[in-house]
Design a protein around this motif. Structure first.
Motif, PDB file in Angstrom:
ATOM      1  N   ARG A 135      12.139  -0.917 -16.715  1.00  0.00           N
ATOM      2  CA  ARG A 135      13.529  -0.897 -17.453  1.00  0.00           C
ATOM      3  C   ARG A 135      13.677  -1.756 -15.959  1.00  0.00           C
ATOM      4  NH1 ARG A 135      17.303   2.242 -20.177  1.00  0.00           N
ATOM      5  NH2 ARG A 135      18.664   0.430 -20.396  1.00  0.00           N
ATOM      6  N   LEU A 136      13.853  -1.333 -14.238  1.00  0.00           N
ATOM      7  CA  LEU A 136      13.543  -1.447 -13.267  1.00  0.00           C
ATOM      8  C   LEU A 136      12.893  -2.591 -13.204  1.00  0.00           C
ATOM      9  CD1 LEU A 136      13.009   1.180 -11.053  1.00  0.00           C
ATOM     10  CD2 LEU A 136      15.633   0.420 -12.090  1.00  0.00           C
ATOM     11  N   ALA A 137      11.780  -2.990 -13.843  1.00  0.00           N
ATOM     12  CA  ALA A 137      11.164  -4.070 -13.701  1.00  0.00           C
ATOM     13  C   ALA A 137      11.800  -5.762 -14.497  1.00  0.00           C
ATOM     14  CB  ALA A 137      10.039  -4.101 -13.967  1.00  0.00           C
ATOM     15  N   ARG A 138      12.427  -5.271 -15.679  1.00  0.00           N
ATOM     16  CA  ARG A 138      13.174  -6.294 -16.129  1.00  0.00           C
ATOM     17  C   ARG A 138      13.873  -6.821 -15.171  1.00  0.00           C
ATOM     18  NH1 ARG A 138      13.964  -3.744 -19.779  1.00  0.00           N
ATOM     19  NH2 ARG A 138      11.839  -4.228 -22.027  1.00  0.00           N
ATOM     20  N   ARG A 139      15.170  -6.413 -14.340  1.00  0.00           N
ATOM     21  CA  ARG A 139      16.135  -6.679 -13.615  1.00  0.00           C
ATOM     22  C   ARG A 139      15.355  -7.307 -12.977  1.00  0.00           C
ATOM     23  NH1 ARG A 139      17.014  -3.557 -18.462  1.00  0.00           N
ATOM     24  NH2 ARG A 139      19.295  -2.985 -18.531  1.00  0.00           N
ATOM     25  N   ALA A 140      14.469  -7.543 -12.292  1.00  0.00           N
ATOM     26  CA  ALA A 140      13.956  -7.715 -11.365  1.00  0.00           C
ATOM     27  C   ALA A 140      13.370  -9.229 -11.857  1.00  0.00           C
ATOM     28  CB  ALA A 140      12.423  -7.112 -10.737  1.00  0.00           C
ATOM     29  N   ILE A 141      12.631  -9.407 -12.636  1.00  0.00           N
ATOM     30  CA  ILE A 141      13.203 -10.311 -13.552  1.00  0.00           C
ATOM     31  C   ILE A 141      13.977 -11.639 -13.178  1.00  0.00           C
ATOM     32  CG2 ILE A 141      12.001 -12.454 -15.278  1.00  0.00           C
ATOM     33  CD1 ILE A 141       9.896 -11.787 -13.315  1.00  0.00           C
ATOM     34  N   PHE A 142      15.121 -10.887 -14.497  1.00  0.00           N
ATOM     35  CA  PHE A 142      16.027 -11.307 -14.396  1.00  0.00           C
ATOM     36  C   PHE A 142      17.321 -11.681 -12.981  1.00  0.00           C
ATOM     37  CE2 PHE A 142      17.251  -8.218 -18.099  1.00  0.00           C
ATOM     38  CZ  PHE A 142      16.873  -8.485 -19.067  1.00  0.00           C
ATOM     39  N   ALA A 143      16.778 -10.895 -11.969  1.00  0.00           N
ATOM     40  CA  ALA A 143      17.511 -11.391 -10.726  1.00  0.00           C
ATOM     41  C   ALA A 143      16.713 -13.013 -10.139  1.00  0.00           C
ATOM     42  CB  ALA A 143      17.547 -10.625  -9.627  1.00  0.00           C
ATOM     43  N   VAL A 160       0.439  -0.956  -0.303  1.00  0.00           N
ATOM     44  CA  VAL A 160      -0.357   0.057  -0.336  1.00  0.00           C
ATOM     45  C   VAL A 160       0.864   1.626  -0.043  1.00  0.00           C
ATOM     46  CG1 VAL A 160      -2.434   1.538   1.661  1.00  0.00           C
ATOM     47  CG2 VAL A 160      -1.877  -1.646   1.224  1.00  0.00           C
ATOM     48  N   PRO A 161       1.282   2.225  -0.961  1.00  0.00           N
ATOM     49  CA  PRO A 161       1.864   3.349  -1.248  1.00  0.00           C
ATOM     50  C   PRO A 161       0.715   4.467  -0.569  1.00  0.00           C
ATOM     51  CG  PRO A 161       1.528   2.203  -3.426  1.00  0.00           C
ATOM     52  CD  PRO A 161       1.054   1.307  -2.828  1.00  0.00           C
ATOM     53  N   ASP A 162       1.174   5.069   0.448  1.00  0.00           N
ATOM     54  CA  ASP A 162      -0.010   6.414   0.972  1.00  0.00           C
ATOM     55  C   ASP A 162      -0.351   7.528  -0.006  1.00  0.00           C
ATOM     56  OD1 ASP A 162      -0.510   4.997   3.188  1.00  0.00           O
ATOM     57  OD2 ASP A 162       1.380   5.709   4.489  1.00  0.00           O
ATOM     58  N   GLN A 163       0.765   7.586  -0.648  1.00  0.00           N
ATOM     59  CA  GLN A 163       0.885   8.887  -1.742  1.00  0.00           C
ATOM     60  C   GLN A 163      -0.807   8.603  -3.126  1.00  0.00           C
ATOM     61  OE1 GLN A 163       3.095   7.066  -0.859  1.00  0.00           O
ATOM     62  NE2 GLN A 163       5.198   8.202  -0.220  1.00  0.00           N
ATOM     63  N   LEU A 164      -0.833   7.280  -2.341  1.00  0.00           N
ATOM     64  CA  LEU A 164      -2.332   7.275  -3.555  1.00  0.00           C
ATOM     65  C   LEU A 164      -3.695   7.199  -2.927  1.00  0.00           C
ATOM     66  CD1 LEU A 164      -2.169   3.280  -4.838  1.00  0.00           C
ATOM     67  CD2 LEU A 164      -2.071   5.059  -5.997  1.00  0.00           C
ATOM     68  N   ASP A 165      -2.839   8.456  -1.231  1.00  0.00           N
ATOM     69  CA  ASP A 165      -4.425   8.875  -0.235  1.00  0.00           C
ATOM     70  C   ASP A 165      -4.342  10.247  -0.860  1.00  0.00           C
ATOM     71  OD1 ASP A 165      -4.131   7.085   1.029  1.00  0.00           O
ATOM     72  OD2 ASP A 165      -3.814   8.088   2.936  1.00  0.00           O
ATOM     73  N   HIS A 166      -3.138  10.686  -1.710  1.00  0.00           N
ATOM     74  CA  HIS A 166      -3.379  12.316  -1.925  1.00  0.00           C
ATOM     75  C   HIS A 166      -3.042  12.264  -3.976  1.00  0.00           C
ATOM     76  CE1 HIS A 166       0.458  12.234  -1.304  1.00  0.00           C
ATOM     77  NE2 HIS A 166       0.645  12.487  -2.098  1.00  0.00           N
ATOM     78  N   ARG A 167      -3.371  11.080  -4.463  1.00  0.00           N
ATOM     79  CA  ARG A 167      -2.566  11.219  -5.956  1.00  0.00           C
ATOM     80  C   ARG A 167      -3.642  10.196  -6.849  1.00  0.00           C
ATOM     81  NH1 ARG A 167       3.693  10.572  -5.403  1.00  0.00           N
ATOM     82  NH2 ARG A 167       3.475  10.383  -7.875  1.00  0.00           N
ATOM     83  N   ARG A 168      -4.001  10.253  -7.852  1.00  0.00           N
ATOM     84  CA  ARG A 168      -4.771   9.202  -8.126  1.00  0.00           C
ATOM     85  C   ARG A 168      -3.830   8.240  -8.736  1.00  0.00           C
ATOM     86  NH1 ARG A 168      -5.914   7.368 -13.009  1.00  0.00           N
ATOM     87  NH2 ARG A 168      -4.558   8.503 -13.904  1.00  0.00           N
ATOM     88  N   ALA A 169      -2.446   8.461  -8.826  1.00  0.00           N
ATOM     89  CA  ALA A 169      -1.909   7.712  -9.718  1.00  0.00           C
ATOM     90  C   ALA A 169      -0.838   7.067  -9.394  1.00  0.00           C
ATOM     91  CB  ALA A 169      -2.328   7.032 -10.731  1.00  0.00           C
ATOM     92  N   LEU A 170       0.066   6.492  -9.567  1.00  0.00           N
ATOM     93  CA  LEU A 170       1.360   6.151  -9.760  1.00  0.00           C
ATOM     94  C   LEU A 170       2.352   6.174 -10.715  1.00  0.00           C
ATOM     95  CD1 LEU A 170       2.573   5.587  -5.834  1.00  0.00           C
ATOM     96  CD2 LEU A 170       1.827   7.528  -6.781  1.00  0.00           C
ATOM     97  N   ALA A 171       3.455   6.686 -11.171  1.00  0.00           N
ATOM     98  CA  ALA A 171       4.181   6.264 -11.722  1.00  0.00           C
ATOM     99  C   ALA A 171       4.776   5.018 -12.177  1.00  0.00           C
ATOM    100  CB  ALA A 171       4.985   7.025 -12.756  1.00  0.00           C
ATOM    101  N   ALA A 172       4.585   4.207 -12.766  1.00  0.00           N
ATOM    102  CA  ALA A 172       4.933   2.764 -12.378  1.00  0.00           C
ATOM    103  C   ALA A 172       4.915   1.520 -13.755  1.00  0.00           C
ATOM    104  CB  ALA A 172       4.055   1.715 -11.596  1.00  0.00           C
ATOM    105  N   GLY A 173       5.869   0.367 -14.206  1.00  0.00           N
ATOM    106  CA  GLY A 173       6.489   0.073 -14.941  1.00  0.00           C
ATOM    107  C   GLY A 173       5.904  -1.309 -14.927  1.00  0.00           C
ATOM    108  N   LEU A 174       5.600  -2.563 -16.096  1.00  0.00           N
ATOM    109  CA  LEU A 174       5.482  -3.405 -15.889  1.00  0.00           C
ATOM    110  C   LEU A 174       6.444  -4.780 -16.932  1.00  0.00           C
ATOM    111  CD1 LEU A 174       3.732  -6.596 -14.614  1.00  0.00           C
ATOM    112  CD2 LEU A 174       3.086  -5.874 -16.933  1.00  0.00           C
ATOM    113  N   PHE A 175       7.006  -5.771 -15.957  1.00  0.00           N
ATOM    114  CA  PHE A 175       7.775  -6.477 -17.629  1.00  0.00           C
ATOM    115  C   PHE A 175       7.288  -7.913 -16.779  1.00  0.00           C
ATOM    116  CE2 PHE A 175      11.457  -9.643 -18.547  1.00  0.00           C
ATOM    117  CZ  PHE A 175      11.704  -8.867 -19.840  1.00  0.00           C
ATOM    118  N   VAL A 176       6.718  -8.932 -17.342  1.00  0.00           N
ATOM    119  CA  VAL A 176       6.505 -10.438 -17.783  1.00  0.00           C
ATOM    120  C   VAL A 176       7.408 -11.349 -18.840  1.00  0.00           C
ATOM    121  CG1 VAL A 176       4.592 -11.521 -18.549  1.00  0.00           C
ATOM    122  CG2 VAL A 176       3.643  -9.010 -18.445  1.00  0.00           C
ATOM    123  N   GLY A 177       7.883 -11.786 -17.460  1.00  0.00           N
ATOM    124  CA  GLY A 177       9.030 -12.986 -17.887  1.00  0.00           C
ATOM    125  C   GLY A 177       8.550 -14.118 -18.694  1.00  0.00           C
ATOM    126  N   ASN A 178       7.936 -14.068 -17.915  1.00  0.00           N
ATOM    127  CA  ASN A 178       7.104 -15.661 -19.056  1.00  0.00           C
ATOM    128  C   ASN A 178       5.129 -15.470 -18.064  1.00  0.00           C
ATOM    129  OD1 ASN A 178       6.736 -18.061 -20.104  1.00  0.00           O
ATOM    130  ND2 ASN A 178       5.952 -18.960 -18.878  1.00  0.00           N
TER     131      ASN A 178
END
Length: 332
Positions: free
Chosen positions: A243-251, A55-73
């Motif tokens: 790009r950060l999410a991609r490295r997470a899958i690589f790990a 739960v990011p508290d920042q969503l209490d005062h912002r509609r959305a947060l910048a985010a990215g997705l990577f699908v390894g499979n």
């Protein structure tokens, strides 16, 4: 294997991943405003499942947060993934659960968010819910997760060091032949920034601890799928976060994942930074890449070392990684 061994994090066992400094808690909650909550369901002999909320508290005062997705499979049921990829943002907390409970969790998240202040006129909402299959240790067809379990995970989400191992969405998971679960870790980046990660480990392969293989007993169900959530206070845009999410899958490869075709391997990265300036320059990604690789590797190890031997559905058992046996193998 000593069934009575005390769960201990990798660092408590003397196992240090990489060279970069962790945050004070070595957890995703080192990113300011990020809280974690769990609901754990252990019922009778057959139910070993749960819900975990990031739960990011920042969503209490912002509609959305910048985010990215990577699908390894993509052998998974991640609700909200297409809009996340298209718009590069998340509008809700990130929820983790078991495969066939995904849709009940998503409905409960919508109910929760529509009841929040400022959402009175909302006519669209994109819940983010990811899953792994805990059907070896839990009667997954029972679909025991209810709205109250989701609300409890959201309402009790807190800062501090989150519970790890066989809790929440990791209650019934198994990874690399052993009992898997929830794990978390963090790394410092830039001058004042932090990357924090939380994992739900449930995938196959041969466990490697700091590069050393740790064979597991033969098992009829090696486990599949992994969800990784990356939080940062760095001012990265959605492309950079992908790009950060991609490295997470690589790990995952660092701990021995075999990236099986039946695995659903998903990584979500989001930034809590205020959008009050341009994104950080590309060279700032290099230390963040390294931080993500180290933090995910350590979080995956924590998910295993903090788990406990579990017997569940149909008498199936997943044993915890034996700490002393692992340390002996590393010393040798």
């Amino acid at each position: 294997m000593d069934d009575a061994q005390t769960p201990r994090r990798a660092r408590d066992l003397g196992l240090v991943v990489g060279s970069r400094a962790p945050g004070p808690l070595n957890a995703i909650t080192d990113v300011a405003g990020v809280r974690v909550g769990h609901t754990t369901l252990v019922v009778g002999d057959d139910i070993r499942t749960g819900v975990t909320a990031i739960v990011p508290d920042q969503l209490d005062h912002r509609r959305a947060l910048a985010a990215g997705l990577f699908v390894g499979n993509g052998h998974g049921k991640m609700v909200g993934s297409t809009q996340l990829a298209e718009l590069g943002e998340i509008e809700t907390p990130v929820l983790l659960t078991a495969t066939l409970s995904t849709f009940r969790v998503a409905d409960a998240v919508v109910t929760h968010m529509l009841g929040r202040p400022g959402r009175e006129s909302a006519q669209s909402l994109n819940p983010i819910v990811a899953e792994t299959n805990d059907g070896y240790l839990s009667d997954i067809r029972a679909r025991p997760i209810r709205a109250e379990h989701v609300f409890a995970a959201l309402d009790t989400a807190a800062g501090g060091l989150p519970a790890e191992g066989s809790v929440g969405a990791g209650t019934g998971t198994g990874a690399l032949g052993f009992k898997g679960g929830i794990g978390t870790a963090s790394r410092r980046i830039l001058d004042e920034g932090t990357v924090g990660v939380l994992v739900q480990s449930n995938f196959s392969g041969l466990l490697r601890v700091l590069g050393v293989p740790i064979p597991a007993p033969p098992t009829e169900h090696p486990g599949n799928s992994c969800v990784i959530v990356v939080a940062t206070d760095g001012r990265f845009d959605s492309r950079q976060l992908s790009r950060l999410a991609r490295r997470a899958i690589f790990a995952m490869g660092r701990v021995g994942a075999d990236f099986a075709g039946g695995s659903g391997d998903y990584a979500i990265a989001f930034s809590t930074a205020e959008p009050d300036g341009p994104p950080l320059p590309e060279p700032a990604l290099e230390p963040a890449f390294a931080a993500v690789l180290e933090a995910v590797e350590e979080a995956l190890l924590n998910s295993l070392f903090m788990a406990t031997t579990t017997t569940g559905f149909a008498g199936h058992t997943k044993i915890a990684v034996p700490h002393e046996g692992t340390l002996r193998r590393l010393r040798s």
